[in-house]
Design an enzyme around this catalytic site. Structure first.
Site, PDB file in Angstrom:
ATOM      1  N   GLU A  55       0.832  -1.210   0.000  1.00  0.00           N
ATOM      2  CA  GLU A  55       0.000   0.000   0.000  1.00  0.00           C
ATOM      3  C   GLU A  55       0.864   1.257   0.000  1.00  0.00           C
ATOM      4  O   GLU A  55       0.616   2.209  -0.739  1.00  0.00           O
ATOM      5  CB  GLU A  55      -0.905   0.030   1.241  1.00  0.00           C
ATOM      6  CG  GLU A  55      -1.877  -1.124   1.332  1.00  0.00           C
ATOM      7  CD  GLU A  55      -1.316  -2.317   2.107  1.00  0.00           C
ATOM      8  OE1 GLU A  55      -0.134  -2.655   1.912  1.00  0.00           O
ATOM      9  OE2 GLU A  55      -2.093  -2.917   2.875  1.00  0.00           O
ATOM     10  N   CYS A  89       0.209   1.511   7.458  1.00  0.00           N
ATOM     11  CA  CYS A  89      -0.407   1.848   6.165  1.00  0.00           C
ATOM     12  C   CYS A  89      -1.734   2.580   6.367  1.00  0.00           C
ATOM     13  O   CYS A  89      -2.059   3.510   5.619  1.00  0.00           O
ATOM     14  CB  CYS A  89      -0.605   0.595   5.320  1.00  0.00           C
ATOM     15  SG  CYS A  89       0.951  -0.048   4.669  1.00  0.00           S
TER      16      CYS A  89
HETATM   17  N1  THU Z   1       2.308  -6.447   4.101  1.00  0.00           N
HETATM   18  C1  THU Z   1       1.853  -5.577   3.160  1.00  0.00           C
HETATM   19  O1  THU Z   1       2.456  -5.407   2.098  1.00  0.00           O
HETATM   20  N2  THU Z   1       0.721  -4.888   3.441  1.00  0.00           N
HETATM   21  C2  THU Z   1      -0.002  -5.012   4.588  1.00  0.00           C
HETATM   22  O2  THU Z   1      -0.916  -4.258   4.840  1.00  0.00           O
HETATM   23  C3  THU Z   1       0.331  -6.080   5.538  1.00  0.00           C
HETATM   24  C4  THU Z   1       1.686  -6.652   5.391  1.00  0.00           C
HETATM   25  C5  THU Z   1       3.539  -7.212   3.806  1.00  0.00           C
HETATM   26  C6  THU Z   1       4.726  -6.808   4.616  1.00  0.00           C
HETATM   27  C7  THU Z   1       5.552  -8.068   4.573  1.00  0.00           C
HETATM   28  O3  THU Z   1       6.324  -8.071   3.380  1.00  0.00           O
HETATM   29  C8  THU Z   1       4.547  -9.181   4.468  1.00  0.00           C
HETATM   30  O4  THU Z   1       3.327  -8.578   4.067  1.00  0.00           O
HETATM   31  C9  THU Z   1       4.334  -9.948   5.757  1.00  0.00           C
HETATM   32  O5  THU Z   1       4.091  -9.086   6.806  1.00  0.00           O
END
Ligand code: THU
Length: 126
Positions: A55, A89
């Site tokens: 995000e 986020c």
């Molecule tokens: N992650 C995201 O990209 N967005 C989120 O809202 C939750 C978590 C990613 C971060 C990390 O690379 C993986 O998911 C596991 O936490």
């Protein structure tokens, strides 16, 4: 751009996920007020705290290109289930799209929409 189109853009962005540590791929696509789309994926790091969520990748790409108005953001993950934005986020989404909405897809393919405000009530502001 309808919600399905934005989800599709997020799914395509997820293919670029750099997630060798969690093996959890995330993709996001944000729709601007001008009708443009910016996409992002999660980008991990051996120093885990340096990881950037999908995000924030999408929103920061857009902001760095001069965009300031956002309407919707779609988020998908390799888990296939609803993947709600993390706390950091959510704070970023409140900063740039407080009146916007978050579009997620559930296991059965049904698209769900939540307002940014409903996912971060009483948010911090200066
Ligand atoms: N992650 C995201 O990209 N967005 C989120 O809202 C939750 C978590 C990613 C971060 C990390 O690379 C993986 O998911 C596991 O936490």
């Amino acid at each position: 751009m309808d919600n399905e189109g934005l989800i599709k853009a997020a799914e395509k962005a997820m293919e670029n996920s750099y997630s060798p540590y969690s093996n959890f791929k995330v993709g996001a696509a944000v729709l601007t007020g001008k009708g443009g789309i910016y996409t992002g994926c999660n980008i991990e790091n051996a120093s885990y705290g340096a990881t950037n969520c999908a995000e924030r990748t999408a929103v920061f790409k857009a902001v760095s290109e001069g965009e300031r108005e956002f309407l919707k953001i779609a988020v998908v993950s390799s888990a296939g289930d609803l993947t709600f934005p993390c706390g950091i986020c959510r704070q970023v989404l409140v900063e740039f799209m407080p009146e916007g909405s978050i579009i997620l897809k559930d296991k059965n393919g049904a698209v769900k929409e939540y307002t940014v405000k409903s996912l971060l009530p009483n948010s911090f502001a200066l």
